[in-house]
Enzyme design. Structure first.
Site, PDB file in Angstrom:
ATOM      1  N   HIS A  32      -4.090   7.077   1.583  1.00  6.86           N
ATOM      2  CA  HIS A  32      -4.335   5.716   1.094  1.00  6.86           C
ATOM      3  C   HIS A  32      -5.735   5.267   1.507  1.00  6.86           C
ATOM      4  O   HIS A  32      -6.207   5.585   2.602  1.00  6.86           O
ATOM      5  CB  HIS A  32      -3.276   4.782   1.675  1.00  6.86           C
ATOM      6  CG  HIS A  32      -3.557   3.342   1.409  1.00  6.86           C
ATOM      7  ND1 HIS A  32      -3.738   2.856   0.135  1.00  6.86           N
ATOM      8  CD2 HIS A  32      -3.718   2.287   2.260  1.00  6.86           C
ATOM      9  CE1 HIS A  32      -3.993   1.558   0.213  1.00  6.86           C
ATOM     10  NE2 HIS A  32      -3.991   1.193   1.468  1.00  6.86           N
ATOM     11  N   ASN A  83     -10.098  -1.056  -1.683  1.00  2.00           N
ATOM     12  CA  ASN A  83      -8.675  -0.773  -1.493  1.00  2.00           C
ATOM     13  C   ASN A  83      -7.919  -1.276  -2.723  1.00  2.00           C
ATOM     14  O   ASN A  83      -7.843  -2.480  -2.947  1.00  2.00           O
ATOM     15  CB  ASN A  83      -8.200  -1.486  -0.216  1.00  2.00           C
ATOM     16  CG  ASN A  83      -6.741  -1.227   0.099  1.00  2.00           C
ATOM     17  OD1 ASN A  83      -6.015  -0.628  -0.701  1.00  2.00           O
ATOM     18  ND2 ASN A  83      -6.305  -1.683   1.256  1.00  2.00           N
ATOM     19  N   CYS A 136       0.822  -1.229   0.000  1.00  2.00           N
ATOM     20  CA  CYS A 136       0.000   0.000   0.000  1.00  2.00           C
ATOM     21  C   CYS A 136       0.846   1.265   0.000  1.00  2.00           C
ATOM     22  O   CYS A 136       0.372   2.329  -0.389  1.00  2.00           O
ATOM     23  CB  CYS A 136      -0.942   0.009   1.200  1.00  2.00           C
ATOM     24  SG  CYS A 136      -2.046  -1.412   1.175  1.00  2.00           S
TER      25      CYS A 136
HETATM   26  N1  ACO Z   1     -18.885  -9.803   6.192  1.00  2.00           N
HETATM   27  C1  ACO Z   1     -19.461 -10.322   7.280  1.00  2.00           C
HETATM   28  N2  ACO Z   1     -18.754 -10.698   8.367  1.00  2.00           N
HETATM   29  C2  ACO Z   1     -17.429 -10.526   8.329  1.00  2.00           C
HETATM   30  C3  ACO Z   1     -16.762  -9.969   7.208  1.00  2.00           C
HETATM   31  C4  ACO Z   1     -17.550  -9.613   6.094  1.00  2.00           C
HETATM   32  N3  ACO Z   1     -17.006  -9.085   4.989  1.00  2.00           N
HETATM   33  N4  ACO Z   1     -15.444  -9.932   7.485  1.00  2.00           N
HETATM   34  C5  ACO Z   1     -15.276 -10.429   8.697  1.00  2.00           C
HETATM   35  N5  ACO Z   1     -16.458 -10.796   9.225  1.00  2.00           N
HETATM   36  C6  ACO Z   1     -16.723 -11.397  10.513  1.00  2.00           C
HETATM   37  C7  ACO Z   1     -15.529 -12.170  11.010  1.00  2.00           C
HETATM   38  O1  ACO Z   1     -15.483 -13.452  10.432  1.00  2.00           O
HETATM   39  C8  ACO Z   1     -15.785 -12.204  12.495  1.00  2.00           C
HETATM   40  O2  ACO Z   1     -16.731 -13.209  12.747  1.00  2.00           O
HETATM   41  P1  ACO Z   1     -16.597 -14.129  14.064  1.00  2.00           P
HETATM   42  O3  ACO Z   1     -16.694 -13.164  15.218  1.00  2.00           O
HETATM   43  O4  ACO Z   1     -17.745 -15.055  13.929  1.00  2.00           O
HETATM   44  O5  ACO Z   1     -15.237 -14.768  13.967  1.00  2.00           O
HETATM   45  C9  ACO Z   1     -16.432 -10.860  12.754  1.00  2.00           C
HETATM   46  O6  ACO Z   1     -16.933 -10.399  11.493  1.00  2.00           O
HETATM   47  C10 ACO Z   1     -15.478  -9.836  13.323  1.00  2.00           C
HETATM   48  O7  ACO Z   1     -14.279  -9.881  12.564  1.00  2.00           O
HETATM   49  P2  ACO Z   1     -13.097  -8.919  12.833  1.00  2.00           P
HETATM   50  O8  ACO Z   1     -11.994  -9.204  11.867  1.00  2.00           O
HETATM   51  O9  ACO Z   1     -12.747  -8.936  14.293  1.00  2.00           O
HETATM   52  O10 ACO Z   1     -13.814  -7.541  12.472  1.00  2.00           O
HETATM   53  P3  ACO Z   1     -13.313  -6.095  12.709  1.00  2.00           P
HETATM   54  O11 ACO Z   1     -14.328  -5.389  13.502  1.00  2.00           O
HETATM   55  O12 ACO Z   1     -11.890  -6.035  13.155  1.00  2.00           O
HETATM   56  O13 ACO Z   1     -13.372  -5.516  11.232  1.00  2.00           O
HETATM   57  C11 ACO Z   1     -11.896  -4.969   9.428  1.00  2.00           C
HETATM   58  C12 ACO Z   1     -12.570  -6.085  10.208  1.00  2.00           C
HETATM   59  C13 ACO Z   1     -12.967  -4.136   8.761  1.00  2.00           C
HETATM   60  C14 ACO Z   1     -10.989  -5.586   8.378  1.00  2.00           C
HETATM   61  C15 ACO Z   1     -11.108  -4.113  10.427  1.00  2.00           C
HETATM   62  O14 ACO Z   1     -10.304  -4.885  11.251  1.00  2.00           O
HETATM   63  C16 ACO Z   1     -10.255  -3.129   9.729  1.00  2.00           C
HETATM   64  O15 ACO Z   1     -10.704  -2.245   9.071  1.00  2.00           O
HETATM   65  N6  ACO Z   1      -8.926  -3.260   9.863  1.00  2.00           N
HETATM   66  C17 ACO Z   1      -8.013  -2.458   9.124  1.00  2.00           C
HETATM   67  C18 ACO Z   1      -7.396  -3.339   8.126  1.00  2.00           C
HETATM   68  C19 ACO Z   1      -7.503  -2.804   6.740  1.00  2.00           C
HETATM   69  O16 ACO Z   1      -8.085  -1.798   6.451  1.00  2.00           O
HETATM   70  N7  ACO Z   1      -6.852  -3.533   5.869  1.00  2.00           N
HETATM   71  C20 ACO Z   1      -6.838  -3.170   4.521  1.00  2.00           C
HETATM   72  C21 ACO Z   1      -5.619  -3.654   3.907  1.00  2.00           C
HETATM   73  S1  ACO Z   1      -4.263  -3.058   4.693  1.00  2.00           S
HETATM   74  C22 ACO Z   1      -3.934  -1.607   4.121  1.00  2.00           C
HETATM   75  O17 ACO Z   1      -4.227  -1.276   3.017  1.00  2.00           O
HETATM   76  C23 ACO Z   1      -3.325  -0.705   5.140  1.00  2.00           C
END
Ligand code: ACO
Length: 335
Positions: free
Chosen positions: A259, A289, A110
């Site tokens: 980003h 992204n 990224c």
């Molecule tokens: N739809 C439905 N449910 C989902 C999805 C989805 N797309 N994705 C995950 N879940 C579920 C998971 O399986 C989990 O279920 P469980 O509790 O039964 O195991 C639950 O939702 C919670 O999952 P978490 O990963 O803990 O969810 P979180 O609240 O952390 O959100 C997210 C996930 C949106 C990815 C968040 O952590 C985030 O934004 N992190 C930043 C990472 C990012 O932006 N990465 C992009 C690439 S990196 C970069 O470019 C910098």
């Protein structure tokens, strides 16, 4: 810029791919409504080509004026060579009468576009190059697990390409300050391993000599919460550094090209620093992204819609896998 025509909405992930997800879940947590998916047969460099041709046209230049290509992607077509040489070939820079311009591939995910931009800036500054094509392009959709198992990652990423052309700037125009950073302690918290060259052989082989890659290595792994926390912290630090080392007051920066990993990351950064969010353009709702392409896509869209004007002071900031991060302070020049 170039994005492929096929739109994959959040609903499509559920209905077409059968993923257990919803528009509400994805949009609430990330700001994404839809993303683009390239057709089979298209690699990152195939999307980079129309973006580069558009950049050349806008700059009123021809491809043979380019004396260096810097290609940032985390989704290259092959393990090697990188996509830079395929783009060089497609631009007609090799063969009879070709310039054989060098092509450098950048592997900083990224932050790839900003790492690439800083290399281009340094090459021009040292007179090793005069006209550099800096590209960020991704063909993510080929390497996402569209089942429920892969939903956390697959719902975030989209395909697309953006390009800029850098030349020597006039005084008081162009890139005035660049900062880069990395923290390799977190290398495994956002990664797609696929193979391991420390193993012998690098991919487990079955009895017939075919490679077998377990899903944990085939698809990207992400510790989303750790990424989120570090992204907010590092992006804030980058903006502060651009101001302190670049000698500019925060309020004098007119556009912040952040980003596009997650709308909430950018909102948190803006809120923490007191940046009005109307200075922070967003396209994650439409493209997801696009990793190395997010910043040049934003620049292209803002140029098109007239929000980015010559003479403006702008900041570009990125954070991603590695962890890596970077920022650039730019006095936007007329092309
Ligand atoms: N739809 C439905 N449910 C989902 C999805 C989805 N797309 N994705 C995950 N879940 C579920 C998971 O399986 C989990 O279920 P469980 O509790 O039964 O195991 C639950 O939702 C919670 O999952 P978490 O990963 O803990 O969810 P979180 O609240 O952390 O959100 C997210 C996930 C949106 C990815 C968040 O952590 C985030 O934004 N992190 C930043 C990472 C990012 O932006 N990465 C992009 C690439 S990196 C970069 O470019 C910098």
């Amino acid at each position: 810029m170039y994005v492929p025509p096929e739109v994959c909405s959040n609903e499509d992930l559920a209905t077409v791919h059968g993923m257990d997800t919803s528009d509400e879940w994805i949009h609430q947590r990330t700001g994404i409504r839809e993303r683009r998916h390239a057709p089979a047969g298209w690699a990152a460099h195939d999307m980079a080509l129309p973006a580069c041709l558009a950049a050349l046209e806008q700059a009123n230049m021809t491809a043979d004026e380019i004396d260096l290509i810097v290609f940032a992607t985390l989704s290259p077509k092959h393990a090697f060579p990188g996509d830079g040489v395929y783009l060089q070939r497609a631009l007609g820079l090799c063969g009879d009468g070709g310039t054989f311009a060098p092509a450098l591939d950048v592997r900083n995910q990224c932050s790839g576009f900003l790492y690439g931009l800083s290399v281009a800036n340094a090459m021009i500054g040292s007179r090793a190059a005069t006209t550099v094509l800096v590209v960020g392009a991704e063909a993510h959709s080929a390497a996402l697990d569209f089942t429920t198992r892969g939903r956390t990652v697959a719902s975030l990423f989209g395909d697309g390409a953006g390009a800029v052309i850098l030349t020597e700037a006039k005084p008081d125009e162009g890139i005035s300050y660049v900062t880069l950073g990395a923290d390799g302690r977190h290398a495994d918290e956002l990664c797609q391993k696929v193979w391991d060259m420390s193993r012998r052989p690098y991919i487990e082989l079955d009895d017939e000599g075919y490679g077998r890659i377990p899903p944990s290595e085939l698809w990207a792994n992400m510790d989303g919460r750790t990424v989120y926390r570090h992204a907010v912290q590092r992006m804030c630090e980058v903006v502060q550094r651009l101001c302190s080392e670049g000698g500019v007051a925060l309020e004098d920066i007119e556009r912040f090209y952040f980003h596009q990993a997650n709308l909430r990351i950018n909102q948190a950064v803006a809120q923490r620093l007191g940046i009005p969010f109307d200075k922070v353009p967003t396209n994650i709702d439409r493209y997801g992204n696009t990793t190395a392409a997010t910043i040049p896509l934003l620049l292209a869209e803002d140029t098109r819609n007239g929000r980015l004007q010559p003479g403006m002071k702008v900041a570009c900031v990125a954070f991603g896998s590695g962890f890596t991060w970077g920022g650039a302070l730019i006095d936007w020049a007329s092309s």
